[in-house]
Design a protein around this motif. Structure first.
Motif, short mmCIF file in Angstrom:
data_model
loop_
_atom_site.label_atom_id
_atom_site.label_comp_id
_atom_site.label_asym_id
_atom_site.label_seq_id
_atom_site.Cartn_x
_atom_site.Cartn_y
_atom_site.Cartn_z
N PHE A 144 0.84 -1.20 0.00
CA PHE A 144 0.00 0.00 0.00
C PHE A 144 0.87 1.24 0.00
CE2 PHE A 144 0.66 1.11 4.44
CZ PHE A 144 0.98 -0.11 5.02
N THR A 145 0.28 2.33 -0.44
CA THR A 145 1.02 3.60 -0.54
C THR A 145 0.19 4.69 0.09
OG1 THR A 145 1.78 2.81 -2.66
CG2 THR A 145 2.24 5.10 -2.14
N LEU A 146 0.81 5.46 0.93
CA LEU A 146 0.13 6.63 1.49
C LEU A 146 0.78 7.87 0.88
CD1 LEU A 146 -1.81 7.85 3.69
CD2 LEU A 146 0.23 8.14 5.04
N ARG A 147 -0.08 8.69 0.25
CA ARG A 147 0.41 9.98 -0.23
C ARG A 147 0.02 10.99 0.82
NH1 ARG A 147 -0.38 11.39 -6.35
NH2 ARG A 147 1.51 10.39 -7.11
N TYR A 148 0.99 11.51 1.49
CA TYR A 148 0.70 12.45 2.56
C TYR A 148 -0.07 13.61 1.97
CZ TYR A 148 1.46 14.86 6.94
OH TYR A 148 1.28 15.47 8.14
N PRO A 149 -1.26 13.89 2.48
CA PRO A 149 -2.13 14.83 1.78
C PRO A 149 -1.64 16.28 1.79
CG PRO A 149 -3.15 14.05 3.80
CD PRO A 149 -1.91 13.27 3.63
N ILE A 160 -9.33 12.36 7.37
CA ILE A 160 -9.10 12.11 5.94
C ILE A 160 -8.75 10.65 5.70
CG2 ILE A 160 -7.58 12.62 4.00
CD1 ILE A 160 -7.35 15.45 5.03
N ILE A 161 -7.85 10.13 6.53
CA ILE A 161 -7.33 8.78 6.24
C ILE A 161 -8.25 7.70 6.79
CG2 ILE A 161 -5.40 7.21 6.58
CD1 ILE A 161 -3.61 9.70 6.67
N TYR A 162 -8.64 7.82 8.06
CA TYR A 162 -9.36 6.72 8.69
C TYR A 162 -10.88 6.90 8.70
CZ TYR A 162 -4.76 5.50 10.48
OH TYR A 162 -3.46 5.16 10.58
N GLY A 163 -11.33 8.14 8.50
CA GLY A 163 -12.78 8.35 8.57
C GLY A 163 -13.25 8.61 9.97
N ASN A 164 -12.40 9.16 10.82
CA ASN A 164 -12.81 9.56 12.16
C ASN A 164 -13.60 10.87 12.02
OD1 ASN A 164 -12.95 10.53 14.76
ND2 ASN A 164 -10.85 10.02 15.27
N TRP A 165 -14.82 10.92 12.57
CA TRP A 165 -15.62 12.11 12.32
C TRP A 165 -15.58 13.14 13.44
CZ3 TRP A 165 -19.22 12.08 16.05
CH2 TRP A 165 -19.77 10.86 16.46
#
Lengths: 649, 601
Positions: A113-118, A609-614
């Motif tokens: 997997f690849t994370l592009r730091y936003p 953004i990444i995990y969907g924590n609201w």
């Protein structure tokens, strides 16, 4: 509206008038009642003992078969892995793990997997998860259970949990030789903490089709059907002192209570000391089962749930309706039992075996027991029906007060008219009261618009790119965006002048808005709703329509100012910094706390953004506009203007 | 189409050997054992009965063929029937291709052909046929009806021959029951269809204690008729297969295995009625030493690949001793990981998405061959999974390159109707060389009526396998029996221009939104309590009546009093309220001096 316009309910009725006079006291009563209810929950009379609802689990029905040879395998694997770790300081020894899984006889795969730091464009993080599937002979790969172990590199800042992987592999080796599996067993080693697990789950359930441009998970080469449950292992050493069971998941979700009970039963069966928020042996003896201990337990649970950040890799499973928890096996620090070293390691393996056998027995998904609960002790809990009343008690004065305000607002004009005429029969010819609905609604919408901007601007790729091109750091740019919004929000009441009776109407609107928001938040995440209600509710008591001047108004203004989300975060972090670095001077402390709070906001944004924590979304989109409205009320500007107007007239 | 021409050729091939041979029936038993590259052991039993029964009337006099099978031919217009009862999943990547492929659970397909046969007749016959075999095999095939049957257009090809020159209408029906669990109760009746007793011959190896401990086991049944002309001079072929995959690691003992270890006992001779009883052992994997050595070896060249088989002719064995073959890991061979190439085509299927609103079913077909392959893809989606074909996407992912979308060449889609018929999709397309095709479409999660949930509602609902058929140009890994032949041994040296391959995907489990089933229970409890509490007062209010009773109208004499008391008691016992009330009313109106009292009926 028939109810509201019922003449018997106007303050002309004695009852209504009395109530309206004492609305502050009523609010205070409900506030205290709500808090008292919560404190009462810690008493054993108010909590229930845990029990297993799902009969299929039947924990401990089979005798543990896992033996010394598996523990020896774990030990030798642990030593091998320690040697590997000397060569892989900052990475995971993927090849070694994959080779071991293959050797055991698992269907081994690697997931990239690849994370592009936003924020800072171009930065990319690559990760690799290794997993092996033991295909259950009894079933056509329709169901699966995950056994996961996070791997931490040598230079990780977190606690060393290298022993999880050997324990996992030793269990896999044992399981491979059994033919009774009715669900595929997935043995997963993730890296980069929760990111790896999140990427794996996303790949499993979204298949790379709905990949976000930020986290690219791709697809998995092999699957094991519908996942039923997951067990995450964080083993610090093969010599274990006790097990801490971690359950809090993303957005405050919890695993089914049956899963927790299952673990409790099996650990106690294999004579391991374990529990929820368990403490080392020494502390354990001092206080046990006392009221304040129970309360502390509950508050700690709420604290973790309120942030919405999972306290282990298990927390990410809950979104996909996979029941999961983490067994954190804590290393023994005291050398009391040297001759039976690693005896506890075998107990851990036996526990894992027992859990796996019980999960294997499961015919249906976990559905029987509670999904919403607060643990008071290891074996006592409070169910949703018992804890919800305290949130209701905290939120209900808002509705009551709104109603009473409505009555008085409509009556003030009534009374003036009737005083002038002194003929009661004229009432029917009175013109209906003109309340400035449109301007108040417009004001509320403009406040919500600011919240909306807070929520969209930092998420927008263009804005992020713009700031990166300007060379502003991530934290600064987020701080800048939010700071401007907050400033606008603070100044909004100065720009916008409400007409006559606007403030009263706004007060009613805000109270209803606040009450609804708190209850909805409490339904989604009780802990967050409760904590917010505890800090916001006093405003219901403080805010008063009759504009008492002096101390009370100043107190209200100060309290409202402190309630500003950014101020709260800053103060919280300042408080923490004060404890962390007591040697610093106050100015330095302030600066450090400022930096830390900017970091915290950025992390909150990142989580969303990444995990969907609201949490970020809820605060920015709902509570910030609510704050603007409350701020307007506490300033009470409209009245000044009307008073001035009256004077000039 | 090319395919159709081929089928006609095959039928011509089928009919040719019949000629004018007299009535005969023969029985063959075969066992094929193959250690796979992954260390598993595949054992395949085939029991073939071939009966040249001639005319239809002769079907009444069966010999080797079980009578119920012959009778189905008399009752129904079925010409070809396949039934598979399978537990576990055949894993193509590690096991290679099976001789007979079968979907997890139960699977039935049948061809019907007769003059003046209509589709409605076939629907009727199809459910009756399934019910018949439900009884014969003790399986839940009686659950097959119109709501789960489809009529594939391209996926299957007939292997029967009517021989009729007139164009006889042909119908095919296909259904799967993925939830079906295969157990001893299916194995026992299956064994009873064999001409020899199950205590003798190859069938004696099929002990349920061992068969059901395997990683995969599939019981199969195949029946077909081959006629020279319409309903005359016909052959009935009845084949029973049992396909199993063992994991020697679970059997204990470092990877060695033997007949005794696999089946629990050695082979106790052959069936006296059998024309041939042979064991074939695949010798391609050289890492085992066989004891005893095969009687003779035979080489098969098929579609560019060569295999060696060791043959044991059980009929040539003598003595009462149980016959056993042992595979022992050869010592001179180093334990190396054999890198066998994966089979040219395999597929996987899974559900994507989370939550209870919308999901996506994805089938991933991988072509490892260096040529493009023509594919027929068949989906049979149950009615409770509303699927949206406008979201259908075929995405090609080359092993190196950028993915792109393709359009199916032919699409045959019959939308489902809730509670009436399933969704049926067939796609024809070409899968490019060395690439993966992802077929995906969206569906909705729906609530069912509460009686439609199974008892274990939270277990989830099953979706049957998808079927992928193709024509392989090479015969690597391919062991299926050619269409014009009937024995396993006929697959040796059976080189053809192409090899018809059927593969199946996993069946899926779908967790539909489930209501809280304890809620009706709670409601019932509450409602009953409320009714019970309310019943008493309401009943008494509704049935009590204010009546005026005569107080001093009693007779003065002793005799009169006694008589009245007796009379009253009688009335009370009779419980006839209306009469009583009427009487009282008479009293009420008749008497001046009255007294009000309340009386219960």
């Amino acid at each position: 509206m028939g109810l509201l316009s019922d003449p018997s309910l106007t303050p002309r009725g004695k009852f209504g008038r009395t109530l309206a006079k004492h609305s502050g006291k009523i609010s205070l009563f409900f506030y205290i009642a709500g808090l008292a209810w919560f404190v009462c929950l810690s008493h054993p009379e108010f909590s229930h003992g845990t029990y297993l609802s799902e009969n299929a689990l039947s924990p401990g029905l089979v005798d543990p078969e896992i033996g010394q040879d598996s523990l020896r395998l774990a030990q030798s694997l642990y030593e091998e892995l320690q040697r590997e770790r000397t060569e892989h300081k900052s990475t995971t020894p993927h090849a070694w793990i994959a080779a071991k899984m293959h050797q055991i006889g698992l269907e081994t795969h690697v997931h990239n997997f690849t994370l592009r730091y936003p924020f800072s464009a171009g930065k990319e993080y690559h990760g690799k998860n290794v997993y092996g599937i033991l295909r259950a002979p009894r079933v056509s790969s329709t169901e699966g259970v995950v056994y996961a172990a996070p791997y931490r590199a040598v230079n990780s800042v977190h606690v060393d949990i290298t022993a999880s992987v050997p324990i996992l592999l030793a269990f896999a080796d044992f399981a491979r030789k059994k033919n009774y599996w009715a669900k595929d067993l997935v043995f997963l080693v993730t890296e980069q903490e929760q990111l790896g697990m999140h990427a794996w789950l996303e790949a499993y359930h979204e298949g790379g089709i709905r990949d976000s441009p930020i986290l690219r998970c791709g697809n998995l080469p092999a699957r094991a059907g519908a996942l039923q449950a997951a067990l995450n292992l964080e083993v610090q050493d093969l010599d274990i002192d006790y097990i801490d069971v971690k359950i809090e998941g993303l957005n405050g979700q919890l695993p089914n209570l049956d899963m927790f009970n299952l673990v409790q039963r099996l650990t106690s069966r294999s004579s391991l000391s374990s529990g929820y928020k368990h403490s080392p042996r020494k502390k354990r003896r001092s206080h046990r089962g006392s009221l304040e201990d129970n309360l502390r337990h509950m508050l700690e649970m709420l604290k973790i749930q309120a942030t919405g950040v999972p306290n282990g890799n298990h927390g990410l499973f809950h979104r996909y309706r996979i029941e999961s928890l983490t067994l954190e096996a804590v290393k023994r620090t005291t050398n009391t039992n040297n001759n039976n070293r690693y005896g506890s390691g075998l107990s851990l393996l036996k526990t894992i075996e027992g859990i796996s056998r019980s999960l294997n027995n499961l015919l249906e998904r976990f559905h029987q027991s509670y999904f919403f609960y607060i643990l008071v002790q290891n074996d006592r809990f409070v169910s949703i029906g018992d804890y919800m009343p305290c949130l209701i008690a905290l939120a209900s004065p808002m509705f009551i007060k709104a109603f009473l305000l409505w009555l008085t607002t409509t009556a003030t004009t009534d009374e003036t008219v009737s005083e002038d005429d002194s003929v009661p029969s004229h009432d029917e010819e009175k013109p209906p009261i003109q309340l400035p609905y449109i301007s108040v609604v417009l004001f509320m919408v403009s406040a919500l618009l600011l919240g909306f901007l807070c929520n969209t601007l930092p998420f927008s790729q263009h804005v992020r790119d713009y700031f990166t091109s300007m060379g502003v750091s991530t934290e600064m740019s987020v701080g800048l965006i939010l700071g401007v919004q907050v400033l606008l929000g603070t100044l909004l009441p100065l720009f916008y002048t409400l007409p006559e009776h606007g403030l009263e109407l706004l007060h009613i609107g805000v109270l209803i808005f606040m009450g609804v928001t708190l209850i909805v938040t409490g339904l989604l995440n009780f802990a967050l709703g409760f904590i917010l209600a505890v800090i916001i509710s006093p405003l219901t008591i403080l805010l008063n329509n009759e504009h008492s001047k002096g101390f009370r108004q100043n107190l209200t203004r100060l309290y409202t100012f402190l309630l500003n989300p950014i101020v709260i975060i800053y103060l919280l972090i300042l408080w923490l910094t004060l404890f962390e670095f007591p040697e610093l001077s106050f100015a330095e402390l302030g600066m450090r706390a400022l930096k830390a709070s900017l970091d915290a906001i950025t992390f909150g944004l990142m989580d969303s953004i990444i995990y969907g924590n609201w949490l970020y979304t809820a605060i920015a989109a709902i509570y910030f506009p609510l704050w603007i409205l409350l701020w307007t009320l506490s300033l009470g500007r409209q009245n000044l203007i009307t008073q001035l107007e009256k004077k000039t007239n | 189409m090319e395919l159709k021409i081929k089928i006609i050729c095959f039928i011509a091939l089928l009919v040719s050997p019949i000629g004018a041979v007299k009535e005969f029936s023969e029985f063959h038993e075969e066992l094929y054992i193959r250690p796979t590259s992954s260390g598993h052991v595949n054992t395949f039993f085939q029991f073939t009965t071939r009966w040249h029964y001639g005319d239809r009337e002769n079907l009444h006099n069966t010999q080797l063929i079980p009578r119920p099978i012959a009778e189905t031919l008399l009752l129904y217009d079925v010409k070809e029937l396949h039934i598979g009862l399978t537990q576990g999943l055949w894993r193509y990547e590690t096991f290679g291709y099976p001789v007979v492929d079968s979907a997890p659970g139960a699977e039935v397909r049948a061809w019907f052909a007769a003059e003046n046969l209509t589709s409605a007749d076939v629907d009727d016959q199809w459910t009756k046929l399934a019910s018949t075999f439900s009884g014969i095999l003790c399986a839940s095939l009686n659950f097959i009806d119109k709501t789960n049957s489809v009529e594939p257009k391209y996926s299957f090809r007939p292997t029967f021959a009517t021989g009729s020159k007139v164009n006889v209408p042909q119908f095919v029906r296909y259904a799967t029951l993925p939830r079906e669990i295969v157990c001893t109760e299916n194995l026992t009746p299956w064994k009873k269809l064999l001409p020899c007793n199950s205590k003798q011959s190859f069938a004696s190896l099929l002990n349920s204690g061992y068969v059901h401990n395997t990683n995969y086991h599939s019981l199969g049944m195949k029946m077909r008729t081959i006629c020279e002309s319409h309903n005359t001079n016909c052959i009935l072929e009845f084949t029973e297969t049992a396909n199993m995959v063992y994991d020697p690691k679970l059997l204990g003992a470092n990877g060695d295995f033997s007949l005794r270890r696999l089946f629990g006992q050695g082979l106790n001779g052959h069936c006296a009625l059998a024309k041939s009883s042979k064991i074939y052992v695949n010798l391609d994997d050289q890492s085992y030493d066989l004891t005893p050595l095969p009687m003779y070896n035979t080489t098969s060249k098929r579609g560019g690949s060569t295999s060696t088989f060791g043959v044991y002719d059980i009929q040539r064995l003598d003595g009462d001793k149980l016959f056993n073959i042992a595979w022992i890991k050869s010592k001179n061979n180093k334990p190396s990981i054999l890198l066998t190439p994966p089979p040219p085509l395999y597929a996987h299927r899974y559900i994507l998405g989370h939550g209870q609103e919308r999901g996506q079913i994805v089938t991933q077909i991988t072509n490892k061959h260096y040529h493009a392959l023509p594919i027929v893809f068949q989906e049979n989606i149950p009615w409770f999974v509303p699927s949206y074909m406008h979201t259908l996407k075929l995405i090609v992912q080359p092993s190196n390159g950028v993915e792109y979308q393709i359009q199916p060449r032919v699409m045959h889609y019959i939308p489902g109707v809730q509670r009436v018929r399933p969704y049926h999709l067939e796609l024809l397309f070409e899968i490019p060389a060395m690439s993966t095709v992802q077929i995906s479409f969206d569906f909705d999660y729906i609530f069912l009526k509460w009686l439609e949930y199974p008892p274990d509602a939270n277990h989830g609902h099953y979706l049957g396998s998808a079927i992928i058929t193709t024509q392989l140009p090479i015969g690597r890994n391919y062991t299926a029996i050619p269409i014009d032949k009937h024995l396993f041994v006929d697959s040796f040296n059976a080189t053809r221009s192409s090899y018809f391959l059927e593969i199946r995907t996993e069946s899926l489990i779908l967790s539909l939104p489930t209501p809280d089933f304890s809620m009706p229970y709670n409601v019932i409890c509450l409602a009953c309590t409320v009714v019970a509490l309310a019943f008493g007062p309401i009943h008494s209010v509704a049935t009590k009546r204010i009546v005026i009773e005569q107080k001093d109208g009693q007779p003065q004499s002793l005799k009169g009093k006694v008589l009245q008391k007796l009379f009253r008691r009688k009335q009370n016992n009779a419980g006839n309220s209306t009469k009583e009330v009427e009487q009282h009313e008479k009293l009420l109106f008749g008497q001046a001096a009255a007294d009000i009292s309340i009386r219960k009926n």
